[in-house]
Design a protein around this motif. Structure first.
Motif, PDB file in Angstrom:
ATOM      1  N   ALA A 189      68.375  -6.042  -9.902  1.00 19.97           N
ATOM      2  CA  ALA A 189      67.385  -5.254 -10.641  1.00 19.97           C
ATOM      3  C   ALA A 189      67.297  -3.821 -10.141  1.00 19.97           C
ATOM      4  CB  ALA A 189      66.013  -5.923 -10.536  1.00 19.97           C
ATOM      5  N   LEU A 190      67.785  -3.569  -8.925  1.00 21.41           N
ATOM      6  CA  LEU A 190      67.704  -2.223  -8.359  1.00 21.41           C
ATOM      7  C   LEU A 190      68.610  -1.230  -9.070  1.00 21.41           C
ATOM      8  CD1 LEU A 190      67.610  -2.991  -4.536  1.00 21.41           C
ATOM      9  CD2 LEU A 190      65.939  -1.600  -5.769  1.00 21.41           C
ATOM     10  N   PHE A 191      69.797  -1.684  -9.444  1.00 24.18           N
ATOM     11  CA  PHE A 191      70.817  -0.744  -9.900  1.00 24.18           C
ATOM     12  C   PHE A 191      70.377   0.066 -11.121  1.00 24.18           C
ATOM     13  CE2 PHE A 191      73.125  -3.835  -7.368  1.00 24.18           C
ATOM     14  CZ  PHE A 191      73.924  -3.022  -6.583  1.00 24.18           C
ATOM     15  N   ARG A 192      69.667  -0.550 -12.033  1.00 26.90           N
ATOM     16  CA  ARG A 192      69.272   0.186 -13.236  1.00 26.90           C
ATOM     17  C   ARG A 192      68.087   1.122 -12.986  1.00 26.90           C
ATOM     18  NH1 ARG A 192      67.609  -5.148 -14.364  1.00 26.90           N
ATOM     19  NH2 ARG A 192      65.365  -5.405 -14.687  1.00 26.90           N
ATOM     20  N   ARG A 193      67.480   1.053 -11.787  1.00 27.22           N
ATOM     21  CA  ARG A 193      66.383   1.972 -11.469  1.00 27.22           C
ATOM     22  C   ARG A 193      66.893   3.325 -10.992  1.00 27.22           C
ATOM     23  NH1 ARG A 193      64.381  -3.156 -12.549  1.00 27.22           N
ATOM     24  NH2 ARG A 193      62.098  -3.137 -12.630  1.00 27.22           N
ATOM     25  N   PHE A 194      68.179   3.412 -10.675  1.00 32.54           N
ATOM     26  CA  PHE A 194      68.733   4.663 -10.172  1.00 32.54           C
ATOM     27  C   PHE A 194      69.444   5.422 -11.292  1.00 32.54           C
ATOM     28  CE2 PHE A 194      68.245   2.107  -6.356  1.00 32.54           C
ATOM     29  CZ  PHE A 194      67.735   3.036  -5.450  1.00 32.54           C
ATOM     30  N   ASP A 195      69.398   6.755 -11.202  1.00 31.48           N
ATOM     31  CA  ASP A 195      70.038   7.594 -12.214  1.00 31.48           C
ATOM     32  C   ASP A 195      71.547   7.644 -12.031  1.00 31.48           C
ATOM     33  OD1 ASP A 195      67.480   8.298 -13.160  1.00 31.48           O
ATOM     34  OD2 ASP A 195      67.323   9.931 -11.708  1.00 31.48           O
ATOM     35  N   ASP A 196      72.008   7.487 -10.806  1.00 29.31           N
ATOM     36  CA  ASP A 196      73.436   7.588 -10.535  1.00 29.31           C
ATOM     37  C   ASP A 196      73.802   6.712  -9.346  1.00 29.31           C
ATOM     38  OD1 ASP A 196      75.910   8.500 -11.253  1.00 29.31           O
ATOM     39  OD2 ASP A 196      75.472  10.622 -10.947  1.00 29.31           O
ATOM     40  N   LEU A 197      74.975   6.082  -9.419  1.00 28.19           N
ATOM     41  CA  LEU A 197      75.499   5.259  -8.333  1.00 28.19           C
ATOM     42  C   LEU A 197      76.745   5.957  -7.787  1.00 28.19           C
ATOM     43  CD1 LEU A 197      75.337   1.750 -10.094  1.00 28.19           C
ATOM     44  CD2 LEU A 197      73.548   2.893  -8.763  1.00 28.19           C
ATOM     45  N   LEU A 198      76.742   6.241  -6.490  1.00 33.14           N
ATOM     46  CA  LEU A 198      77.858   6.943  -5.871  1.00 33.14           C
ATOM     47  C   LEU A 198      78.593   5.988  -4.929  1.00 33.14           C
ATOM     48  CD1 LEU A 198      75.718   9.165  -6.735  1.00 33.14           C
ATOM     49  CD2 LEU A 198      76.802  10.634  -5.031  1.00 33.14           C
ATOM     50  N   HIS A 199      79.890   5.841  -5.139  1.00 26.32           N
ATOM     51  CA  HIS A 199      80.697   4.909  -4.356  1.00 26.32           C
ATOM     52  C   HIS A 199      81.543   5.682  -3.338  1.00 26.32           C
ATOM     53  CE1 HIS A 199      79.886   1.355  -6.929  1.00 26.32           C
ATOM     54  NE2 HIS A 199      79.752   2.272  -7.873  1.00 26.32           N
ATOM     55  N   TYR A 200      81.463   5.272  -2.082  1.00 22.10           N
ATOM     56  CA  TYR A 200      82.196   5.916  -0.986  1.00 22.10           C
ATOM     57  C   TYR A 200      83.261   4.958  -0.464  1.00 22.10           C
ATOM     58  CZ  TYR A 200      78.449   9.375  -1.013  1.00 22.10           C
ATOM     59  OH  TYR A 200      77.564  10.350  -1.394  1.00 22.10           O
ATOM     60  N   GLU A 201      84.418   5.507  -0.156  1.00 22.46           N
ATOM     61  CA  GLU A 201      85.529   4.711   0.365  1.00 22.46           C
ATOM     62  C   GLU A 201      86.056   5.348   1.641  1.00 22.46           C
ATOM     63  OE1 GLU A 201      86.280   1.918  -0.959  1.00 22.46           O
ATOM     64  OE2 GLU A 201      85.281   2.070  -2.927  1.00 22.46           O
ATOM     65  N   LEU A 202      86.812   4.571   2.421  1.00 21.29           N
ATOM     66  CA  LEU A 202      87.502   5.150   3.566  1.00 21.29           C
ATOM     67  C   LEU A 202      88.515   6.177   3.063  1.00 21.29           C
ATOM     68  CD1 LEU A 202      88.178   1.921   5.677  1.00 21.29           C
ATOM     69  CD2 LEU A 202      86.466   3.688   6.135  1.00 21.29           C
ATOM     70  N   PRO A 203      88.694   7.270   3.785  1.00 23.85           N
ATOM     71  CA  PRO A 203      89.597   8.329   3.297  1.00 23.85           C
ATOM     72  C   PRO A 203      91.050   7.863   3.276  1.00 23.85           C
ATOM     73  CG  PRO A 203      88.922   8.757   5.566  1.00 23.85           C
ATOM     74  CD  PRO A 203      88.096   7.605   5.095  1.00 23.85           C
ATOM     75  N   ASP A 204      91.807   8.322   2.263  1.00 20.15           N
ATOM     76  CA  ASP A 204      93.234   8.014   2.227  1.00 20.15           C
ATOM     77  C   ASP A 204      93.991   9.024   3.096  1.00 20.15           C
ATOM     78  OD1 ASP A 204      93.271  10.351   0.746  1.00 20.15           O
ATOM     79  OD2 ASP A 204      93.528   9.344  -1.177  1.00 20.15           O
ATOM     80  N   ILE A 205      95.297   8.829   3.228  1.00 18.58           N
ATOM     81  CA  ILE A 205      96.083   9.652   4.150  1.00 18.58           C
ATOM     82  C   ILE A 205      96.035  11.145   3.810  1.00 18.58           C
ATOM     83  CG2 ILE A 205      98.467  10.141   4.894  1.00 18.58           C
ATOM     84  CD1 ILE A 205      98.908   7.121   5.047  1.00 18.58           C
ATOM     85  N   PRO A 206      96.175  11.565   2.540  1.00 17.90           N
ATOM     86  CA  PRO A 206      96.074  13.005   2.258  1.00 17.90           C
ATOM     87  C   PRO A 206      94.719  13.604   2.662  1.00 17.90           C
ATOM     88  CG  PRO A 206      97.091  11.870   0.410  1.00 17.90           C
ATOM     89  CD  PRO A 206      96.583  10.804   1.331  1.00 17.90           C
ATOM     90  N   HIS A 207      93.626  12.846   2.419  1.00 19.24           N
ATOM     91  CA  HIS A 207      92.303  13.351   2.791  1.00 19.24           C
ATOM     92  C   HIS A 207      92.124  13.376   4.313  1.00 19.24           C
ATOM     93  CE1 HIS A 207      91.174  12.662  -1.481  1.00 19.24           C
ATOM     94  NE2 HIS A 207      90.424  13.711  -1.255  1.00 19.24           N
ATOM     95  N   ILE A 208      92.689  12.391   4.999  1.00 17.96           N
ATOM     96  CA  ILE A 208      92.604  12.396   6.464  1.00 17.96           C
ATOM     97  C   ILE A 208      93.308  13.628   7.015  1.00 17.96           C
ATOM     98  CG2 ILE A 208      93.350  11.221   8.570  1.00 17.96           C
ATOM     99  CD1 ILE A 208      93.040   8.564   7.062  1.00 17.96           C
ATOM    100  N   GLY A 209      94.483  13.940   6.460  1.00 19.78           N
ATOM    101  CA  GLY A 209      95.200  15.131   6.895  1.00 19.78           C
ATOM    102  C   GLY A 209      94.378  16.394   6.707  1.00 19.78           C
ATOM    103  N   LEU A 210      93.665  16.482   5.585  1.00 18.75           N
ATOM    104  CA  LEU A 210      92.813  17.646   5.337  1.00 18.75           C
ATOM    105  C   LEU A 210      91.673  17.730   6.347  1.00 18.75           C
ATOM    106  CD1 LEU A 210      92.552  17.558   1.427  1.00 18.75           C
ATOM    107  CD2 LEU A 210      93.747  19.262   2.816  1.00 18.75           C
TER     108      LEU A 210
END
Length: 330
Positions: free
Chosen positions: A235-256
């Motif tokens: 029931a919580l999910f529809r109370r929020f305006d936006d859901l942001l999903h975070y992941e572990l960084p991939d190799i190109p992002h780690i290099g940056l």
């Protein structure tokens, strides 16, 4: 003519020094007058608001506010972050989401004038160390707002009804003082009703939160973060305006990340791609700690430049620490 509610809201926001709220109400008043057929007055109000914004530069000015007092001091800790979106290394989709939230908040008055609402109730989900907490600082820093972190140790008590009462104080604060209100480890109060370890008091707290966030009409941002979205109540999910999903960084992002943090201090021969492969599977927080350790050691040893071997060693040490921490939580 202006309604009594508009006049009271204008005076209250002026007395509290909440300029964004003041301009928002003024634009609502302009829209109200336009609906009554007072087009000239509505246009004059809009022009005055636009001129005032240009003169005061409200988007870059922090909201003047003291530290929470009384019982709120046990529930909220306040800071004024200077973090900006450019300080984060994000995948394109997540960066666009955060940028859209910032832009909607900066143009909130115009959006509200047309009967729409800017995104401000956000749920951040993903593994530890992937940037959820930093996002709260970025939103506060970009919008010039105070960051209020909700202290779960002060919020959650064993006494029936007390946690819900304290939660109401937090939501009342969102209306009194505009800011970014950050609920970290949100699963502590948002876990599914009916789980094996569910107790009646936590179930009542969740029900209270659902009601309060749905009824909230403040201009503050309410941000909740969790490492365990799978145990949150549906029931919580529809109370929020936006859901942001975070992941572990991939190799190109780690290099940056590595290059942005150590590039100016590292030897020219360093291969950021090779180091990124060594760091694969680590979180942003782990990588940041490893780079800090490499820099501190270079400063202590008075090394001219940091070698690739030194950076690699710090990354491997951080991986070992991360594994030990994970084993303690299992």
């Amino acid at each position: 003519m202006a309604s009594a509610d508009h006049i009271k809201a204008l005076l209250k926001s002026h007395l509290e020094g909440d300029e964004q709220r003041f301009y928002s109400v003024a634009m609502q008043l302009a829209a109200h007058e336009a609906k009554l057929g007072h087009g000239k007055l509505a246009e004059e109000l809009r022009t005055l608001v636009d001129k005032a914004k240009q003169r005061r530069g409200t988007t870059s000015q922090p909201v003047p506010i003291g530290k929470p007092r009384g019982e709120l001091a046990e529930l909220l800790s306040v800071s004024y972050p200077k973090t900006r979106l450019g300080d984060m290394v994000l995948d394109d989709a997540l960066e666009r989401q955060i940028l859209r939230i910032i832009r909607e908040q900066r143009h909130a008055a115009r959006i509200l004038e047309h009967g729409l609402s800017p995104r401000r109730k956000l749920l951040l989900m993903g593994p530890p160390g992937t940037g959820k907490t930093m996002t709260g600082s970025v939103l506060a820093g970009e919008l010039g707002l105070p960051l209020f972190q909700v202290r779960l140790d002060g919020l959650i008590t064993k006494y029936m009804g007390e946690t819900a009462a304290k939660l109401r104080q937090v939501f009342e604060a969102t209306s009194q003082t505009r800011g970014v209100y950050f609920f970290d480890e949100f699963d502590a109060i948002g876990s599914q009703r009916g789980l094996a370890n569910d107790v009646g008091e936590i179930r009542r707290v969740l029900n209270s939160f659902l009601q309060m966030i749905e009824q909230d009409r403040s201009h503050s941002l309410i941000v909740a973060a969790t490492n365990h979205p799978e145990i949150l109540d549906r029931a919580l999910f529809r109370r929020f305006d936006d859901l942001l999903h975070y992941e572990l960084p991939d190799i190109p992002h780690i290099g940056l990340v590595l290059e942005s943090r150590l590039g100016r201090w590292a030897e020219a021969s360093v291969s950021w791609t090779c180091l990124a492969e060594v760091a694969a599977g680590l979180s942003h927080a782990d990588i940041a700690r490893a780079t800090d350790e490499a820099l501190k050691e270079a400063l202590i040893e008075d090394t001219a430049k940091i070698s690739e071997a030194d950076i690699r060693r710090m990354l491997e040490e951080r991986r070992q620490v991360s594994r030990r921490l994970a084993s303690h939580h299992e």
